[in-house]
Design a protein around this motif. Structure first.
Motif, mmCIF file in Angstrom:
data_model
loop_
_atom_site.group_PDB
_atom_site.id
_atom_site.type_symbol
_atom_site.label_atom_id
_atom_site.label_comp_id
_atom_site.label_asym_id
_atom_site.label_seq_id
_atom_site.Cartn_x
_atom_site.Cartn_y
_atom_site.Cartn_z
ATOM 1 N N ILE A 1 2.086 -14.047 6.327
ATOM 2 C CA ILE A 1 2.625 -12.635 6.481
ATOM 3 C C ILE A 1 3.504 -12.410 5.317
ATOM 4 C CG2 ILE A 1 4.334 -13.492 8.003
ATOM 5 C CD1 ILE A 1 4.026 -10.853 9.600
ATOM 6 N N GLY A 2 3.613 -11.170 4.779
ATOM 7 C CA GLY A 2 4.371 -10.838 3.773
ATOM 8 C C GLY A 2 4.533 -9.397 3.596
ATOM 9 N N ALA A 3 5.110 -8.979 2.664
ATOM 10 C CA ALA A 3 5.348 -7.748 1.912
ATOM 11 C C ALA A 3 4.384 -7.368 0.983
ATOM 12 C CB ALA A 3 6.946 -7.498 1.310
ATOM 13 N N ASN A 4 3.927 -6.252 0.666
ATOM 14 C CA ASN A 4 2.899 -5.775 0.022
ATOM 15 C C ASN A 4 3.639 -4.621 -0.917
ATOM 16 O OD1 ASN A 4 0.560 -3.309 -0.639
ATOM 17 N ND2 ASN A 4 -0.134 -5.376 -0.856
ATOM 18 N N GLY B 1 -2.674 -9.289 -7.151
ATOM 19 C CA GLY B 1 -4.211 -8.693 -6.915
ATOM 20 C C GLY B 1 -4.483 -7.562 -7.980
ATOM 21 N N THR B 2 -5.718 -7.315 -8.146
ATOM 22 C CA THR B 2 -6.297 -6.121 -8.824
ATOM 23 C C THR B 2 -7.742 -5.785 -8.610
ATOM 24 O OG1 THR B 2 -6.093 -5.146 -10.985
ATOM 25 C CG2 THR B 2 -7.294 -7.566 -10.868
ATOM 26 N N THR B 3 -7.974 -4.511 -9.064
ATOM 27 C CA THR B 3 -9.194 -4.080 -8.854
ATOM 28 C C THR B 3 -10.016 -4.066 -9.800
ATOM 29 O OG1 THR B 3 -8.379 -2.351 -7.182
ATOM 30 C CG2 THR B 3 -10.592 -2.043 -7.883
ATOM 31 N N PHE B 4 -11.507 -4.840 -9.680
ATOM 32 C CA PHE B 4 -12.438 -5.069 -10.729
ATOM 33 C C PHE B 4 -13.438 -3.877 -10.701
ATOM 34 C CE2 PHE B 4 -12.030 -9.852 -9.972
ATOM 35 C CZ PHE B 4 -10.872 -9.815 -10.855
ATOM 36 N N ALA B 5 -13.620 -3.436 -9.512
ATOM 37 C CA ALA B 5 -14.845 -2.248 -9.297
ATOM 38 C C ALA B 5 -14.492 -1.315 -7.808
ATOM 39 C CB ALA B 5 -16.190 -2.743 -9.257
ATOM 40 N N LYS B 6 -14.237 -0.355 -8.123
ATOM 41 C CA LYS B 6 -13.930 0.650 -6.928
ATOM 42 C C LYS B 6 -15.105 1.329 -6.424
ATOM 43 C CE LYS B 6 -9.728 1.932 -9.073
ATOM 44 N NZ LYS B 6 -9.289 2.479 -10.594
ATOM 45 N N TYR B 7 -15.193 1.252 -5.086
ATOM 46 C CA TYR B 7 -16.511 2.055 -4.523
ATOM 47 C C TYR B 7 -16.508 3.645 -4.638
ATOM 48 C CZ TYR B 7 -16.674 -2.356 -2.032
ATOM 49 O OH TYR B 7 -16.628 -3.539 -1.495
ATOM 50 N N THR C 1 -1.392 -5.046 -7.137
ATOM 51 C CA THR C 1 -0.861 -5.182 -6.112
ATOM 52 C C THR C 1 0.024 -6.663 -5.985
ATOM 53 O OG1 THR C 1 -2.258 -6.356 -4.929
ATOM 54 C CG2 THR C 1 -2.215 -4.032 -4.408
ATOM 55 N N VAL C 2 1.092 -6.760 -5.672
ATOM 56 C CA VAL C 2 2.158 -7.907 -5.504
ATOM 57 C C VAL C 2 2.224 -8.356 -3.902
ATOM 58 C CG1 VAL C 2 4.359 -9.069 -6.064
ATOM 59 C CG2 VAL C 2 3.016 -7.593 -7.671
ATOM 60 N N ASN C 3 2.080 -9.412 -3.582
ATOM 61 C CA ASN C 3 2.314 -9.959 -2.236
ATOM 62 C C ASN C 3 3.201 -11.037 -2.075
ATOM 63 O OD1 ASN C 3 0.690 -7.822 -1.227
ATOM 64 N ND2 ASN C 3 -1.207 -9.337 -1.333
ATOM 65 N N PHE C 4 4.230 -10.918 -1.300
ATOM 66 C CA PHE C 4 4.980 -12.413 -1.126
ATOM 67 C C PHE C 4 5.447 -12.443 0.373
ATOM 68 C CE2 PHE C 4 7.629 -8.869 -2.475
ATOM 69 C CZ PHE C 4 8.711 -9.004 -1.614
#
Length: 163
Positions: A31-34, A132-138, A154-157
């Motif tokens: 559980i964390g912040a995004n 995280g990053t996106t490779f392909a968007k719908y 994105t950064v999550n921690f």
């Protein structure tokens, strides 16, 4: 009193052995912040070990704070994804309490990837961070600012728990 609690915590974490990823059957809850461009939110994830260095999981997130006048409805704020991780902590042999896990994900918005790290202070509790990053968007059209939520870097921690 705070100093006593801190000292006990340090002693327990020093003398307690923790295993960051135990392989098949291992279960983690995070559980964390995004953090994203113009957005702050919450993220929850669950990972399950399939093998010595492989896990699968599910992640959900919700954008709580929208900045710079951004408006978005529930469908733009909410994210759900399945993911696959390669848990490399034992391969890298840095520390038994540390795990590095690159992975890929398939979400309600895109196909992407992530690089995460976990460090356990005890057998049940630790901290994590993920990029995280996106490779392909719908949606291949130009995205609105609201559609970019969960469709960007994105950064999550936060905290991670062994179940």
């Amino acid at each position: 009193m705070k100093n006593i609690i801190l000292a006990i915590t340090l002693l327990v974490s020093t003398f307690t052995t923790a295993q960051s990823f135990e392989g098949k059957g291992d279960q983690k809850f995070q559980i964390g912040a995004n953090i994203q461009d113009n957005v702050n939110g919450i993220t929850l994830s669950y990972d399950y070990g399939l093998g010595e260095n492989i896990s699968i999981g599910v992640v959900t997130g919700y954008a709580l704070n929208l900045n710079n006048g951004l408006t978005a409805d529930f469908s733009d704020r909410f994210e759900l994804e399945g993911r696959f991780n390669a848990n490399l902590g034992s391969v890298l042999n840095i520390d038994d309490n540390f795990d590095l896990y690159p992975g890929i994900s398939l979400s309600t918005k895109n196909f992407g990837g992530h690089l995460g790290m976990r460090y356990f202070f005890s057998s049940g509790f630790g901290i994590f961070s993920e990029f995280g990053t996106t490779f392909a968007k719908y949606n291949s059209d130009a995205l609105t600012a609201a559609e970019k939520i969960h469709n960007q870097f994105t950064v999550n921690f936060g905290a991670v728990f062994n179940l």
